[in-house]
Design a protein around this motif. Structure first.
Motif, short mmCIF file in Angstrom:
data_model
loop_
_atom_site.label_atom_id
_atom_site.label_comp_id
_atom_site.label_asym_id
_atom_site.label_seq_id
_atom_site.Cartn_x
_atom_site.Cartn_y
_atom_site.Cartn_z
N GLY A 110 0.86 -1.18 -0.14
CA GLY A 110 -0.16 0.09 0.13
C GLY A 110 0.90 1.44 -0.01
O GLY A 110 0.62 2.25 -0.66
N ASP A 111 1.84 1.30 0.74
CA ASP A 111 3.04 2.26 0.64
C ASP A 111 3.42 2.61 -0.52
O ASP A 111 3.51 3.84 -1.08
N GLU A 112 3.74 1.35 -1.07
CA GLU A 112 4.72 1.48 -2.54
C GLU A 112 3.65 2.01 -3.37
O GLU A 112 3.96 3.03 -4.41
N ALA A 113 2.35 1.67 -3.49
CA ALA A 113 1.49 2.08 -4.52
C ALA A 113 1.06 3.88 -4.15
O ALA A 113 1.10 4.41 -5.25
N HIS A 114 0.84 4.01 -2.91
CA HIS A 114 0.72 5.37 -2.73
C HIS A 114 1.86 6.18 -3.07
O HIS A 114 1.62 7.20 -3.84
N SER A 115 3.01 5.88 -2.92
CA SER A 115 3.90 6.58 -3.38
C SER A 115 4.34 6.75 -4.93
O SER A 115 4.50 7.67 -5.42
N THR A 116 4.05 5.61 -5.68
CA THR A 116 3.83 5.59 -7.09
C THR A 116 2.95 6.64 -7.75
O THR A 116 3.25 7.27 -8.71
N ILE A 117 1.92 6.55 -7.06
CA ILE A 117 0.83 7.59 -7.47
C ILE A 117 0.94 9.04 -7.09
O ILE A 117 0.62 9.78 -7.92
N ARG A 118 1.43 9.19 -5.97
CA ARG A 118 1.88 10.36 -5.69
C ARG A 118 2.88 11.02 -6.49
O ARG A 118 2.83 12.26 -7.24
N ASP A 119 3.79 10.21 -6.97
CA ASP A 119 4.82 10.48 -7.77
C ASP A 119 4.37 10.79 -9.37
O ASP A 119 5.00 11.91 -9.83
N PHE A 120 3.54 10.03 -9.72
CA PHE A 120 2.89 10.17 -10.97
C PHE A 120 1.85 11.48 -10.97
O PHE A 120 2.22 12.30 -11.84
N VAL A 121 1.23 11.65 -9.94
CA VAL A 121 0.55 12.96 -10.05
C VAL A 121 1.35 14.02 -9.94
O VAL A 121 1.01 15.09 -10.44
N GLY A 122 2.27 13.96 -9.20
CA GLY A 122 3.45 15.21 -8.96
C GLY A 122 4.07 15.44 -10.33
O GLY A 122 4.36 16.55 -10.75
N SER A 123 4.25 14.58 -11.05
CA SER A 123 4.98 14.55 -12.59
C SER A 123 4.05 15.35 -13.48
O SER A 123 4.39 15.87 -14.42
N LEU A 124 2.89 15.05 -13.24
CA LEU A 124 1.82 15.94 -14.18
C LEU A 124 1.67 17.30 -13.79
O LEU A 124 1.65 17.60 -12.87
#
Length: 100
Positions: free
Chosen positions: A44-58
């Protein structure tokens, strides 16, 4: 000659052995449960981090650019292939209607 009770007691485990085995199984089960919970939390932490990074990159400009590109393509498709565009709109409308 061995009696029936003696034969049964030779093949069956004692109450103390069964209780010890049950305690060992419970301990192992609690350890596995802990490992499972840790793995789920890590995932869950890894998925949250990945999503946060993706949204941050947009960036907002990226989204605006994508929206502009999409509308431009739809407009050009309407002029170049009107029947195909009408069919596409019909399919999208049908799909949205089925979601209800």
């Amino acid at each position: 000659m061995i009696g029936t009770d003696q034969r049964v007691s030779m093949t069956m485990a004692t109450k103390a052995e069964l209780e010890a085995e049950l305690a060992a199984l419970r301990k192992e089960l609690s350890q596995l449960k802990g490992l499972t919970e840790e793995a789920a939390e890590d995932a869950g932490d890894e998925a949250h981090s990945t999503i946060r990074d993706f949204v941050g990159s947009l960036r907002e400009t990226d989204l605006e650019g994508l929206a502009k590109q999409l509308t431009d393509e739809i407009e050009s498709a309407m002029h170049e292939k009107p029947l195909l565009t009408a069919l596409g709109i019909l399919v999208v409308g049908y799909a949205l209607g089925r979601l209800r």
